[in-house]
Design a protein around this motif. Sequence first.
Motif, short mmCIF file in Angstrom:
data_model
loop_
_atom_site.label_atom_id
_atom_site.label_comp_id
_atom_site.label_asym_id
_atom_site.label_seq_id
_atom_site.Cartn_x
_atom_site.Cartn_y
_atom_site.Cartn_z
N ILE A 238 0.74 -1.14 0.23
CA ILE A 238 -0.16 -0.13 0.05
C ILE A 238 0.74 1.17 0.10
O ILE A 238 1.68 1.23 0.96
CB ILE A 238 -0.90 -0.14 1.31
N LEU A 239 0.64 2.04 -0.98
CA LEU A 239 1.35 3.25 -1.13
C LEU A 239 0.67 4.54 -0.65
O LEU A 239 -0.51 4.56 -1.06
CB LEU A 239 2.16 3.66 -2.48
N LEU A 240 1.28 5.31 0.52
CA LEU A 240 0.34 6.53 0.82
C LEU A 240 1.04 7.65 0.57
O LEU A 240 2.01 8.00 0.62
CB LEU A 240 0.10 6.35 2.30
N VAL B 102 3.37 -1.21 3.71
CA VAL B 102 2.72 0.20 3.57
C VAL B 102 4.04 1.09 3.50
O VAL B 102 5.01 1.27 4.26
CB VAL B 102 1.93 0.67 4.74
N ILE B 103 3.93 1.78 2.31
CA ILE B 103 5.27 2.53 2.03
C ILE B 103 4.52 4.14 2.11
O ILE B 103 3.37 4.38 1.81
CB ILE B 103 5.47 2.44 0.55
N SER B 104 5.25 5.05 2.92
CA SER B 104 4.78 6.25 3.17
C SER B 104 6.08 7.09 3.64
O SER B 104 6.90 6.92 3.77
CB SER B 104 3.78 6.07 4.32
N GLU C 188 5.39 6.70 11.30
CA GLU C 188 5.42 6.98 12.80
C GLU C 188 3.84 6.72 13.38
O GLU C 188 3.52 5.94 14.49
CB GLU C 188 5.98 8.23 13.46
N TRP C 189 2.88 7.36 12.29
CA TRP C 189 1.46 7.25 12.88
C TRP C 189 0.88 5.69 12.96
O TRP C 189 0.31 5.27 13.65
CB TRP C 189 0.54 8.16 12.06
N LEU C 190 1.33 5.11 11.67
CA LEU C 190 1.00 3.84 11.41
C LEU C 190 1.37 2.93 12.43
O LEU C 190 0.69 1.82 13.04
CB LEU C 190 1.64 3.09 10.24
N HIS C 191 2.70 3.15 13.06
CA HIS C 191 3.43 2.31 14.13
C HIS C 191 2.39 2.47 15.33
O HIS C 191 2.19 1.67 16.18
CB HIS C 191 4.60 2.63 14.14
N ARG C 192 1.86 3.77 15.59
CA ARG C 192 1.02 4.12 16.61
C ARG C 192 -0.26 3.11 16.61
O ARG C 192 -1.16 3.10 17.86
CB ARG C 192 0.91 5.42 16.88
N GLN C 193 -0.59 2.91 15.34
CA GLN C 193 -1.93 2.24 15.01
C GLN C 193 -1.52 0.59 15.16
O GLN C 193 -2.60 0.01 14.89
CB GLN C 193 -2.65 2.51 13.82
N HIS D 275 4.63 -3.35 9.54
CA HIS D 275 4.99 -3.95 8.28
C HIS D 275 4.96 -2.65 7.50
O HIS D 275 4.18 -2.74 6.65
CB HIS D 275 4.41 -5.03 7.71
N THR D 276 6.16 -1.98 7.49
CA THR D 276 5.95 -0.68 6.82
C THR D 276 7.49 -0.46 6.37
O THR D 276 8.32 -0.97 6.55
CB THR D 276 5.84 0.50 7.81
#
Length: 207
Positions: free
Chosen positions: A25-27, A49-51, A57-62, A66-67
């Motif tokens: 997933i590319l954001l 996820v690529i961002s 950092e926000w994704l890790h808080r969620q 796997h980023t």
Amino acid sequence: MFDPFITQNELAKDISVADINADYILLSHGHADHIADCVAIAELTGAKVISSWEVYEWLHRQGVTHTHPMNTGGRWDFGDFAVKCTVAQHSSSLPDGSDGGNPMGFIVYSKEGNFYYSGDTALTLDMQLIPKWAKLNFAVLPIGDNFTMGFEDAAEAAKMIECKNVVGVHYDTFGFIKIDHPKATKAFEVAGCKLYLPKIGETISLI
């Protein structure tokens, strides 16, 4: 997959997140209409996820770990394809109001072909650099105006990036960005390009 916005999108009411199979997933940035279903799809599929760093950092808080963080100007080889992050002239904040970092676009390189996903952006002279980095089979450009470039500017962008086949995005989802389809198609014809406006859920082939 790019910028998943499904469950909150009335136009995508017949699409089920549970039926989506994604490896990556590319954001492009953190706005809700680009990131709304990212966490759910990443958890269901295990997609990487690529961002930007801030979105990472926000994704890790969620709980999504796997980023792969990137930033404007960077390039990374993921094996089956490579990605270069490009400038996007826009804004970026996350659903909780935190900083979303720099908005970005992506050039995707693969053995099958190359394409440019601009993300939400205004027309910018930086687009003249794209042909120096890749010969494109197609591009994905916003055309809805108001929040991004409209179809007139997107047709100019197509000339800058030297791409004849363009898929329009970021239009018709809500009132601010509804467009006149025949006028948009004509603007690209005048520019010597073809504009594709696929229906929700439709599959098209460009390579």
